[in-house]
Design a protein around this motif. Structure first.
Motif, PDB file in Angstrom:
ATOM      1  N   SER A   9      43.798  43.291  74.595  1.00  0.00           N
ATOM      2  CA  SER A   9      43.129  43.196  76.108  1.00  0.00           C
ATOM      3  C   SER A   9      41.765  43.573  76.070  1.00  0.00           C
ATOM      4  CB  SER A   9      43.612  43.890  76.984  1.00  0.00           C
ATOM      5  OG  SER A   9      45.284  43.864  77.021  1.00  0.00           O
ATOM      6  N   ILE A  10      40.994  42.746  76.789  1.00  0.00           N
ATOM      7  CA  ILE A  10      39.580  42.940  77.303  1.00  0.00           C
ATOM      8  C   ILE A  10      39.498  43.258  78.620  1.00  0.00           C
ATOM      9  CG2 ILE A  10      37.431  41.714  77.293  1.00  0.00           C
ATOM     10  CD1 ILE A  10      38.358  41.847  74.451  1.00  0.00           C
ATOM     11  N   TYR A  11      38.702  44.476  78.848  1.00  0.00           N
ATOM     12  CA  TYR A  11      38.460  45.100  80.011  1.00  0.00           C
ATOM     13  C   TYR A  11      37.126  45.264  80.322  1.00  0.00           C
ATOM     14  CZ  TYR A  11      43.370  46.359  79.849  1.00  0.00           C
ATOM     15  OH  TYR A  11      44.743  45.851  79.656  1.00  0.00           O
ATOM     16  N   ARG A  12      36.751  45.394  81.677  1.00  0.00           N
ATOM     17  CA  ARG A  12      35.055  45.743  82.084  1.00  0.00           C
ATOM     18  C   ARG A  12      35.025  47.022  81.294  1.00  0.00           C
ATOM     19  NH1 ARG A  12      33.716  45.147  88.253  1.00  0.00           N
ATOM     20  NH2 ARG A  12      32.201  46.725  87.313  1.00  0.00           N
ATOM     21  N   ARG A  13      33.848  47.511  80.776  1.00  0.00           N
ATOM     22  CA  ARG A  13      33.593  48.718  80.031  1.00  0.00           C
ATOM     23  C   ARG A  13      33.923  49.907  81.033  1.00  0.00           C
ATOM     24  NH1 ARG A  13      31.532  50.148  76.050  1.00  0.00           N
ATOM     25  NH2 ARG A  13      30.864  48.309  75.139  1.00  0.00           N
ATOM     26  N   GLU A  14      33.855  49.799  82.131  1.00  0.00           N
ATOM     27  CA  GLU A  14      34.218  50.808  83.126  1.00  0.00           C
ATOM     28  C   GLU A  14      35.626  51.345  82.999  1.00  0.00           C
ATOM     29  OE1 GLU A  14      30.825  48.624  85.045  1.00  0.00           O
ATOM     30  OE2 GLU A  14      32.667  48.132  83.955  1.00  0.00           O
ATOM     31  N   VAL A  15      36.492  50.285  82.728  1.00  0.00           N
ATOM     32  CA  VAL A  15      38.029  50.603  82.626  1.00  0.00           C
ATOM     33  C   VAL A  15      38.000  51.777  81.558  1.00  0.00           C
ATOM     34  CG1 VAL A  15      40.295  49.814  82.138  1.00  0.00           C
ATOM     35  CG2 VAL A  15      38.548  48.525  83.770  1.00  0.00           C
ATOM     36  N   LYS A  16      37.564  51.734  80.473  1.00  0.00           N
ATOM     37  CA  LYS A  16      37.785  52.734  79.337  1.00  0.00           C
ATOM     38  C   LYS A  16      37.267  53.932  79.702  1.00  0.00           C
ATOM     39  CE  LYS A  16      36.223  53.804  74.859  1.00  0.00           C
ATOM     40  NZ  LYS A  16      35.348  53.399  73.769  1.00  0.00           N
ATOM     41  N   SER A  17      36.448  54.198  80.537  1.00  0.00           N
ATOM     42  CA  SER A  17      36.164  55.702  80.906  1.00  0.00           C
ATOM     43  C   SER A  17      37.317  56.187  81.946  1.00  0.00           C
ATOM     44  CB  SER A  17      34.763  55.425  81.859  1.00  0.00           C
ATOM     45  OG  SER A  17      33.733  55.295  80.889  1.00  0.00           O
ATOM     46  N   LYS A  18      37.704  55.385  82.896  1.00  0.00           N
ATOM     47  CA  LYS A  18      38.710  55.436  83.834  1.00  0.00           C
ATOM     48  C   LYS A  18      39.932  55.963  83.206  1.00  0.00           C
ATOM     49  CE  LYS A  18      39.533  53.602  87.849  1.00  0.00           C
ATOM     50  NZ  LYS A  18      39.565  52.570  88.628  1.00  0.00           N
ATOM     51  N   GLN A  19      40.392  55.134  82.098  1.00  0.00           N
ATOM     52  CA  GLN A  19      41.542  55.444  81.306  1.00  0.00           C
ATOM     53  C   GLN A  19      41.563  56.848  80.491  1.00  0.00           C
ATOM     54  OE1 GLN A  19      42.404  54.939  77.761  1.00  0.00           O
ATOM     55  NE2 GLN A  19      44.528  55.553  78.230  1.00  0.00           N
ATOM     56  N   LEU A  20      40.346  57.016  79.996  1.00  0.00           N
ATOM     57  CA  LEU A  20      40.230  58.192  79.005  1.00  0.00           C
ATOM     58  C   LEU A  20      40.299  59.453  79.946  1.00  0.00           C
ATOM     59  CD1 LEU A  20      37.508  57.136  76.588  1.00  0.00           C
ATOM     60  CD2 LEU A  20      40.142  57.173  76.142  1.00  0.00           C
ATOM     61  N   ALA A  21      39.933  59.403  81.220  1.00  0.00           N
ATOM     62  CA  ALA A  21      40.020  60.447  82.210  1.00  0.00           C
ATOM     63  C   ALA A  21      41.425  60.510  82.903  1.00  0.00           C
ATOM     64  CB  ALA A  21      38.729  60.527  83.093  1.00  0.00           C
ATOM     65  N   TYR A  22      42.138  59.474  82.789  1.00  0.00           N
ATOM     66  CA  TYR A  22      43.436  59.382  83.466  1.00  0.00           C
ATOM     67  C   TYR A  22      44.473  60.438  82.735  1.00  0.00           C
ATOM     68  CZ  TYR A  22      47.436  57.322  85.676  1.00  0.00           C
ATOM     69  OH  TYR A  22      48.393  56.895  86.355  1.00  0.00           O
ATOM     70  N   GLU A  23      45.279  60.942  84.138  1.00  0.00           N
ATOM     71  CA  GLU A  23      46.234  62.045  83.577  1.00  0.00           C
ATOM     72  C   GLU A  23      47.350  61.392  83.615  1.00  0.00           C
ATOM     73  OE1 GLU A  23      45.852  65.449  82.795  1.00  0.00           O
ATOM     74  OE2 GLU A  23      43.714  65.375  83.075  1.00  0.00           O
ATOM     75  N   GLY A  24      48.145  60.906  82.489  1.00  0.00           N
ATOM     76  CA  GLY A  24      49.232  60.190  82.636  1.00  0.00           C
ATOM     77  C   GLY A  24      49.277  59.275  81.691  1.00  0.00           C
ATOM     78  N   THR A  54      42.826  36.963  83.794  1.00  0.00           N
ATOM     79  CA  THR A  54      43.326  37.215  85.224  1.00  0.00           C
ATOM     80  C   THR A  54      42.041  37.948  85.657  1.00  0.00           C
ATOM     81  OG1 THR A  54      43.820  39.474  84.539  1.00  0.00           O
ATOM     82  CG2 THR A  54      45.698  37.789  84.154  1.00  0.00           C
ATOM     83  N   ASP A  55      42.298  38.183  86.906  1.00  0.00           N
ATOM     84  CA  ASP A  55      41.079  38.988  87.619  1.00  0.00           C
ATOM     85  C   ASP A  55      40.705  40.336  87.124  1.00  0.00           C
ATOM     86  OD1 ASP A  55      41.055  36.650  89.322  1.00  0.00           O
ATOM     87  OD2 ASP A  55      42.367  37.773  90.745  1.00  0.00           O
ATOM     88  N   HIS A  56      41.552  40.984  86.403  1.00  0.00           N
ATOM     89  CA  HIS A  56      41.433  42.369  85.882  1.00  0.00           C
ATOM     90  C   HIS A  56      41.263  42.291  84.294  1.00  0.00           C
ATOM     91  CE1 HIS A  56      43.058  42.903  89.858  1.00  0.00           C
ATOM     92  NE2 HIS A  56      42.493  43.799  90.041  1.00  0.00           N
ATOM     93  N   ALA A  57      41.770  41.204  83.595  1.00  0.00           N
ATOM     94  CA  ALA A  57      41.507  41.646  82.218  1.00  0.00           C
ATOM     95  C   ALA A  57      41.941  40.146  81.660  1.00  0.00           C
ATOM     96  CB  ALA A  57      42.938  42.373  81.701  1.00  0.00           C
ATOM     97  N   LEU A  58      41.435  40.056  80.394  1.00  0.00           N
ATOM     98  CA  LEU A  58      41.729  39.006  79.472  1.00  0.00           C
ATOM     99  C   LEU A  58      42.739  39.429  78.396  1.00  0.00           C
ATOM    100  CD1 LEU A  58      41.230  36.141  78.115  1.00  0.00           C
ATOM    101  CD2 LEU A  58      39.082  36.946  77.197  1.00  0.00           C
TER     102      LEU A  58
END
Length: 120
Positions: A6-21, A76-80
């Motif tokens: 998958s390809i995401y916007r760069r900001e998604v990586k930061s959100k995922q790394l900080a995510y609990e779960g 898609t709107d959120h990912a490739l």
């Protein structure tokens, strides 16, 4: 099912790394949508890389590589999402293409089969 990257916007990586779960990617509210310019850029690059538009629906735009049968992309709107069967050539193609699509600071590559986020 095949090999997916998958390809995401760069900001998604930061959100995922900080995510609990464990379910971050299952909730599209966690994923930032591409801007219209970003989607247009990704679509143009897919076409330049030999992907042909096959279908467009509410989910997104579906592409297939013109020379490599079974090598697919879904914008898609959120990912490739890139997908290939478990063939060496298919996996190599989507892995290299996805990496090349992150040559700007806008996008990041996520490969769940290979330790997640690609680091440079």
């Amino acid at each position: 099912m095949g090999y997916t990257i998958s390809i995401y916007r760069r900001e998604v990586k930061s959100k995922q790394l900080a995510y609990e779960g464990e379910d971050f990617f299952e909730n599209t509210n966690n994923l930032l949508p591409f801007t219209s310019d970003q989607k247009e850029t990704l679509e143009k690059r897919l076409l330049n890389y030999g992907y042909l538009l096959q279908n467009e629906n509410a989910t997104g735009k579906q592409f297939e590589h013109k020379k490599l049968k079974g090598v697919l992309a879904l914008l898609t709107d959120h990912a490739l999402y890139f997908e290939a069967g478990f063939t060496e050539q298919g996996v190599f193609e989507i892995s290299m293409t996805a990496s090349e699509f992150t040559d700007t600071d806008e996008f990041v590559k996520y490969d769940p089969q290979n330790e997640g986020w690609e680091e440079f």
